[in-house]
Scaffold this motif. Structure first.
Motif, PDB file in Angstrom:
ATOM      1  N   HIS A 292       0.846  -1.215   0.091  1.00 50.01           N
ATOM      2  CA  HIS A 292       0.101   0.264   0.099  1.00 50.01           C
ATOM      3  C   HIS A 292       1.014   1.203  -0.004  1.00 50.01           C
ATOM      4  CE1 HIS A 292      -2.162  -3.158   2.314  1.00 50.01           C
ATOM      5  NE2 HIS A 292      -3.232  -2.780   1.270  1.00 50.01           N
ATOM      6  N   ILE A 293       0.473   2.142  -0.569  1.00 48.80           N
ATOM      7  CA  ILE A 293       0.976   3.661  -0.279  1.00 48.80           C
ATOM      8  C   ILE A 293       0.015   4.364   0.392  1.00 48.80           C
ATOM      9  CG2 ILE A 293       1.870   5.751  -1.481  1.00 48.80           C
ATOM     10  CD1 ILE A 293       2.030   4.138  -4.137  1.00 48.80           C
ATOM     11  N   ASP A 294       0.619   4.806   1.683  1.00 47.59           N
ATOM     12  CA  ASP A 294      -0.373   5.504   2.559  1.00 47.59           C
ATOM     13  C   ASP A 294       0.450   6.774   3.108  1.00 47.59           C
ATOM     14  OD1 ASP A 294      -2.020   6.431   4.553  1.00 47.59           O
ATOM     15  OD2 ASP A 294      -2.599   4.534   5.326  1.00 47.59           O
ATOM     16  N   LEU A 295       0.264   7.906   2.849  1.00 46.97           N
ATOM     17  CA  LEU A 295       1.052   9.091   3.343  1.00 46.97           C
ATOM     18  C   LEU A 295       0.382   9.885   4.578  1.00 46.97           C
ATOM     19  CD1 LEU A 295       2.895  10.238   0.179  1.00 46.97           C
ATOM     20  CD2 LEU A 295       3.889   9.013   2.215  1.00 46.97           C
ATOM     21  N   ARG A 296      -0.950   9.525   4.807  1.00 50.78           N
ATOM     22  CA  ARG A 296      -1.663  10.287   5.917  1.00 50.78           C
ATOM     23  C   ARG A 296      -2.300   9.560   7.265  1.00 50.78           C
ATOM     24  NH1 ARG A 296       0.959  13.414   4.159  1.00 50.78           N
ATOM     25  NH2 ARG A 296       0.389  15.295   2.786  1.00 50.78           N
TER      26      ARG A 296
ATOM     27  N   MET B 177      -1.413  11.419   9.970  1.00 48.99           N
ATOM     28  CA  MET B 177      -1.975  12.714  10.287  1.00 48.99           C
ATOM     29  C   MET B 177      -3.050  12.584  11.564  1.00 48.99           C
ATOM     30  SD  MET B 177      -4.306  14.809   7.474  1.00 48.99           S
ATOM     31  CE  MET B 177      -3.192  15.991   6.918  1.00 48.99           C
ATOM     32  N   TRP B 178      -3.759  11.238  11.522  1.00 53.05           N
ATOM     33  CA  TRP B 178      -4.743  10.881  12.309  1.00 53.05           C
ATOM     34  C   TRP B 178      -4.276  10.045  13.604  1.00 53.05           C
ATOM     35  CZ3 TRP B 178      -8.002  14.518  11.367  1.00 53.05           C
ATOM     36  CH2 TRP B 178      -8.184  15.037  10.154  1.00 53.05           C
ATOM     37  N   LEU B 179      -3.434   9.398  13.378  1.00 57.61           N
ATOM     38  CA  LEU B 179      -2.910   8.272  14.523  1.00 57.61           C
ATOM     39  C   LEU B 179      -1.788   8.808  15.104  1.00 57.61           C
ATOM     40  CD1 LEU B 179      -4.125   4.838  12.635  1.00 57.61           C
ATOM     41  CD2 LEU B 179      -5.385   6.282  14.324  1.00 57.61           C
ATOM     42  N   GLY B 180      -1.282   9.853  14.544  1.00 53.21           N
ATOM     43  CA  GLY B 180       0.037  10.287  15.117  1.00 53.21           C
ATOM     44  C   GLY B 180       1.298   9.342  14.889  1.00 53.21           C
ATOM     45  N   ASP B 181       2.532   9.729  15.251  1.00 58.29           N
ATOM     46  CA  ASP B 181       3.752   9.158  14.865  1.00 58.29           C
ATOM     47  C   ASP B 181       4.204   8.025  15.681  1.00 58.29           C
ATOM     48  OD1 ASP B 181       5.790   8.938  13.372  1.00 58.29           O
ATOM     49  OD2 ASP B 181       7.077  10.707  14.021  1.00 58.29           O
ATOM     50  N   LYS B 182       3.271   7.316  16.216  1.00 63.08           N
ATOM     51  CA  LYS B 182       3.739   6.197  17.037  1.00 63.08           C
ATOM     52  C   LYS B 182       4.167   5.123  16.291  1.00 63.08           C
ATOM     53  CE  LYS B 182      -0.681   7.332  19.693  1.00 63.08           C
ATOM     54  NZ  LYS B 182      -1.975   7.324  19.456  1.00 63.08           N
ATOM     55  N   PRO B 183       5.052   4.133  17.018  1.00 66.50           N
ATOM     56  CA  PRO B 183       5.569   3.078  16.054  1.00 66.50           C
ATOM     57  C   PRO B 183       4.530   2.057  15.697  1.00 66.50           C
ATOM     58  CG  PRO B 183       6.452   3.468  18.554  1.00 66.50           C
ATOM     59  CD  PRO B 183       5.441   4.354  18.286  1.00 66.50           C
ATOM     60  N   GLY B 184       4.633   1.685  14.702  1.00 65.32           N
ATOM     61  CA  GLY B 184       3.534   0.639  14.040  1.00 65.32           C
ATOM     62  C   GLY B 184       2.574   1.464  13.144  1.00 65.32           C
ATOM     63  N   VAL B 185       2.457   2.822  12.954  1.00 60.82           N
ATOM     64  CA  VAL B 185       1.370   3.710  12.143  1.00 60.82           C
ATOM     65  C   VAL B 185       2.338   3.667  10.785  1.00 60.82           C
ATOM     66  CG1 VAL B 185       0.204   5.718  11.905  1.00 60.82           C
ATOM     67  CG2 VAL B 185       0.436   4.758  14.314  1.00 60.82           C
ATOM     68  N   PRO B 186       1.574   3.125   9.945  1.00 57.61           N
ATOM     69  CA  PRO B 186       2.272   3.077   8.618  1.00 57.61           C
ATOM     70  C   PRO B 186       2.490   4.463   7.963  1.00 57.61           C
ATOM     71  CG  PRO B 186      -0.090   2.465   8.449  1.00 57.61           C
ATOM     72  CD  PRO B 186       0.137   2.625   9.898  1.00 57.61           C
ATOM     73  N   HIS B 187       3.485   4.559   6.967  1.00 59.84           N
ATOM     74  CA  HIS B 187       3.773   5.719   6.439  1.00 59.84           C
ATOM     75  C   HIS B 187       4.488   5.316   5.217  1.00 59.84           C
ATOM     76  CE1 HIS B 187       4.140  10.255   5.909  1.00 59.84           C
ATOM     77  NE2 HIS B 187       5.428   9.914   5.437  1.00 59.84           N
ATOM     78  N   GLY B 188       4.266   5.748   4.008  1.00 62.65           N
ATOM     79  CA  GLY B 188       5.016   5.491   2.733  1.00 62.65           C
ATOM     80  C   GLY B 188       4.559   4.244   2.398  1.00 62.65           C
ATOM     81  N   PHE B 189       5.241   3.343   1.594  1.00 58.22           N
ATOM     82  CA  PHE B 189       5.147   2.061   1.224  1.00 58.22           C
ATOM     83  C   PHE B 189       4.948   0.979   2.278  1.00 58.22           C
ATOM     84  CE2 PHE B 189       7.371   4.356  -2.491  1.00 58.22           C
ATOM     85  CZ  PHE B 189       6.481   3.649  -3.282  1.00 58.22           C
TER      86      PHE B 189
END
Length: 131
Positions: free
Chosen positions: A64-68, A71-83
């Motif tokens: 998946h590509i997910d860049l947002r 934005m809603w779940l914060g920068d916590k470990p495990g929150v996806p970003h990018g590929f």
């Protein structure tokens, strides 16, 4: 890998939420003939919570590509970003594909520039051919 990072970084700076970001990425992938599915649904991240509605791109290789999500779940470990790998631990995407019409006027409205101004994600073609 550096090419992927640069391409994602050029998108990440856009002031868009997940729906607009998904439309922009889909337009770029369409421009370059890269198979994908724009998706709408929900994202559940065990370590952080759930987003609904949420939008992302699904590639033919399952990533998946997910860049947002952050934005809603914060920068916590495990929150996806990018590929995001299809089998990312604690991450579950559920949704349905929808159609995005690549339209230069809509692209300009979302990005304040032309589609030609963005680099090509040709590295995705190379990966698909190698896999």
């Amino acid at each position: 890998m550096l090419e992927e990072y640069r391409w994602l970084a050029s998108l990440d700076v856009l002031r868009l939420e997940c729906d607009g970001m998904t439309r922009v990425i889909s337009a770029l992938l369409q421009r370059d003939g890269i198979a994908h599915r724009p998706m709408a649904g929900r994202l559940n991240v065990e370590a952080a919570g759930q987003i609904e509605p949420h939008y992302w791109i699904e590639l033919d290789d399952g990533r998946h590509i997910d860049l947002r999500a952050r934005m809603w779940l914060g920068d916590k470990p495990g929150v996806p970003h990018g590929f995001v790998p299809a089998d990312a631990a604690g991450v579950r995407y559920e949704g349905s594909a929808f159609e995005v019409q690549a339209n230069p006027i809509v692209f300009w409205a979302l990005t304040d520039t032309t589609i030609e101004a963005f680099g090509s994600p040709d590295f995705l073609k190379v990966r698909a051919q190698a896999g």
